[in-house]
Scaffold this active site. Structure first.
Site, short mmCIF file in Angstrom:
data_model
loop_
_atom_site.label_atom_id
_atom_site.label_comp_id
_atom_site.label_asym_id
_atom_site.label_seq_id
_atom_site.Cartn_x
_atom_site.Cartn_y
_atom_site.Cartn_z
CB CYS A 2 55.80 7.84 56.56
SG CYS A 2 57.10 8.76 57.40
NE ARG A 27 53.79 3.45 53.11
CZ ARG A 27 54.47 3.11 52.00
NH1 ARG A 27 54.20 1.93 51.44
NH2 ARG A 27 55.22 3.89 51.32
CG ASN A 101 56.16 8.25 52.70
OD1 ASN A 101 57.11 8.07 53.21
ND2 ASN A 101 55.38 7.48 51.83
N GLY A 102 58.36 11.17 53.06
CA GLY A 102 59.50 11.60 52.09
C GLY A 102 60.53 12.27 52.77
CD GLU A 488 66.44 -13.43 53.92
OE1 GLU A 488 67.32 -12.23 53.54
OE2 GLU A 488 65.32 -13.24 54.31
CE LYS A 492 63.73 -11.86 57.39
NZ LYS A 492 64.15 -11.62 55.78
CD GLU A 495 65.16 -8.01 58.26
OE1 GLU A 495 64.75 -7.44 57.37
OE2 GLU A 495 64.55 -9.31 58.19
CG HIS A 511 90.06 -16.70 55.40
ND1 HIS A 511 91.41 -17.02 55.40
CD2 HIS A 511 89.57 -17.74 54.47
CE1 HIS A 511 91.57 -18.18 54.31
NE2 HIS A 511 90.54 -18.39 53.69
CE LYS A 610 56.97 -6.59 53.51
NZ LYS A 610 58.17 -7.11 54.08
#
Ligand code: G6P
Length: 615
Positions: A2, A27, A101-102, A488, A492, A495, A511, A610
């Site tokens: 937020c 955010r 925000n929270g 990573e 990417k 996402e 495996h 983010k």
């Protein structure tokens, strides 16, 4: 998560708030809202969707006039993203409005209590409970808004950055912080508030970052008063000079922030080692390490805590610390570590890695480690962030603002900082020879140029992206230093393109994941010349026998993989331990182009944010 913005001064608040919200959309971006005070009324408009949707609503719904306003862009926690759950929320009387925000953890019991006293609620949010609690306190005790906020917050359990306005005090904004960031920009007879400084950098470079458990009473034409929420005592404000500029937070001709940030990596890596890597003198100088050298040298082990991409940087660091400095390393998801009753002693060093410096789980892991006596070192990108302040010492990454939600330059600069630390410690411990050390410095200095070279594969990677953009699954394989790079690369892709992807250590493929391989499955294999090359080539053979499509990331001039793979992407040669700085680049570009071709919102992927300030 937020983003919150506010303005109080002599300008029109609306354009400042809207532009500020756009800068904070990283955010969270599932709904947005604004409250503007036009001198008589508090006009509120809010909607599901992005800030652009809010602009359309405002056009139709309310007057844009007013020199006081607050705005919010949301990442939903309590209540689905819809118009009603969007912020700002108002109190039952309609006099008070809040953005938040929270999370208010005890909202349920507070809500029941308020309902029993006749309050009613329109939304499912914890925030609407808080604003009515403030109203209740204010009414019951006949208080001013600032005092009511202070008393109400003492009844709250959870995390917040809030801004509250009161129709009856139209020249005043009350803000408070516990666990979520909040900055105040101080202009000439005007004030800005925001979750970070980006909404106001073109107006002022003077900022106060509120500390946890502090609140500020901001009044037009008056000095800011900062108080402790707990006991209302006054705190001396500390005004900082901001270092960022507007250019750093604009796209500068790139289609997306993510692409801009991928291309910024040569400079970001250079900025990260500049002044620290002194090749001619053959030294590495890092104040945070020098000042605590004894602790580092006496450490029994290093525990790295982080989340997401930063956790992957931690995995790379595990290889490099153990390899060069011979210090045992454990890498932990901060979210697991904090709830696991881990064994931590005073002889442990905890390294917390975080781009934003605000990730709630990482912050909690730091607090836990500190409470058990460990020395905590931070590797953060955002200067002055909560993690940077909470840690005992640290080193910044100097990547510059990272705005694309998918982390790119933060990752490579984190690896750069961690490599510098490992090298410095290796030198101090004598686990690296002087000639190897010099060689490392030389190689590290050449990395930015080599990243530039790796970026030249852009058009070729775009062609590969076009071929595979419609598949449903991807596999990424790597060994040693490049195993975390495989993780990573897969992250990417997931996402931003929403294609399922898994990263695996190449040898582990047999495996399990090998069962998935058929002629439709693209497999990205990192097979650079240094680091188990022959073993990886054998893994490639195994894939080939099952008809998987191979995209090999190889060292320039490679012949063997070229013959086996369906596509190859070359990166320049370097030391094995530095290769993640190069092999990561094509994987970033591949996921970027696939996502663009699929029409996805690359900078703001669905459901993500983010800065993850909730656990
Ligand atoms: C979110 C972001 C990731 C980031 C992670 C950790 O999930 O989308 O890009 O890696 O948080 O964030 P931090 O700021 O602590 O590095």
């Amino acid at each position: 998560m937020c983003g919150i913005v506010g303005y109080l001064g002599h300008r029109e608040a609306y354009p400042i708030i809207i532009e500020g919200l756009k800068r904070l959309e990283y955010r969270g971006y599932d709904s947005a809202g604004i409250a503007l005070f036009d001198g008589t009324n508090l006009n509120i408009s809010k909607t599901k969707g992005k800030v652009a949707d809010l602009e359309n609503c405002v056009e139709k719904q309310i007057s844009k006039n007013g020199n006081l306003g607050i705005g919010h862009t949301r990442w939903a926690t309590h209540g689905v993203p819809n118009d009603v759950n969007s912020h700002p929320h108002t109190s039952n009387s309609g006099n008070l409005a809040i953005i938040h925000n929270g999370i208010i953890e005890n909202y349920d019991s507070l809500k029941k209590e308020l309902i029993s006293r006749g309050y009613s609620f329109k939304s499912d949010t914890d925030t609407e409970v808080l604003i009515n609690l403030i109203e209740d306190v204010k009414k019951k005790e006949g208080l001013k808004i600032g005092k009511a906020v202070q008393i109400a917050l003492n009844q709250v359990v959870g995390a917040y950055a809030i801004a509250v306005v009161d129709k009856n005090s139209p020249e005043e904004i009350i803000i408070a912080r516990l666990g979520s960031p909040l900055a105040i920009g101080i202009g000439d007879n005007e004030f800005f508030i925001a979750s970070d400084a980006s909404p106001f950098i073109e107006y002022t470079k003077n900022a106060i970052y509120l500390e946890d458990e502090e609140m500020a009473i901001i009044k037009k034409g008056k000095d800011i008063k900062i108080r402790k929420i707990k006991d209302d005592s006054l705190v001396d404000p500390y005004v900082q000079q901001l270092q960022i500029n507007l250019e750093q937070i604009e796209k500068s001709g790139f289609d997306h922030f993510m692409l801009k940030e991928i291309y910024e990596q040569p400079k970001a890596i250079n900025d990260t080692y500049r002044g620290r890597l002194l090749r001619e003198e053959a030294i590495i100088k890092m104040a945070g390490v020098e000042d605590n050298m004894k602790k580092f040298l006496n450490a029994n082990r290093i525990i790295i805590v982080a989340c997401g991409t930063s956790w992957h940087a931690g995995l790379v660091a595990e290889y490099i610390f153990e390899d060069l400095a011979r210090i045992p390393v454990e890498v932990e998801y901060a979210s697991e570590f904090r709830y696991r009753n881990p064994v931590i002693t005073e002889k442990d060093i905890v390294i917390a890695i975080s781009q934003s410096g605000e990730t709630a789980d990482t912050l909690a892991a730091i607090k836990l480690a500190k409470s058990r006596g460990a020395f905590v070192f931070g590797v953060c990108n955002v200067v002055g962030s909560s993690i940077a302040r909470e840690t005992d010492a640290g080193a910044y990454t100097h990547a510059g603002p990272e705005i694309g939600v998918a982390s790119t330059k933060a990752f490579t600069t984190q690896i750069t900082v961690l490599t510098l630390i490992a090298l410095r410690l290796a030198r101090a411990k004598g686990t690296i020879s002087s000639s190897d050390f010099r060689h490392y410095l030389l190689e590290l200095e050449m990395i930015p140029k080599k990243v530039e070279k790796a970026l030249q594969a852009d058009a070729h990677i775009k062609e590969i992206a076009d071929i595979y953009k419609n598949v449903s699954n991807f596999l990424y394989l790597g060994r040693g230093y490049n195993f975390p790079v495989a993780l990573e690369g897969a992250l990417k892709l997931k996402e931003i393109s929403y294609i399922h992807a898994e990263g695996y250590p190449a040898a582990e493929m047999k495996h399990g994941p090998i069962a998935l391989i058929d002629e439709n499955m693209p497999i990205v294999v990192i097979a650079t010349k240094t680091g188990h090359y022959d073993k990886v080539v054998s893994n490639i053979q195994e894939i080939k026998s099952r008809k998987g499509k191979i995209i090999g990331v190889v060292t320039e001039g490679d012949i063997t993989v070229r013959e086996l793979a369906d596509h190859i992407i070359e990166v320049p040669d370097t030391l094995e331990s530095l290769s993640p700085l190069l092999t990561t680049i094509p994987l970033q570009l591949l996921s970027y182009y696939i996502a663009v071709m699929l029409g996805k919102n690359v900078d703001q992927p669905r459901n993500l944010a983010k800065s993850v300030t909730v656990e």
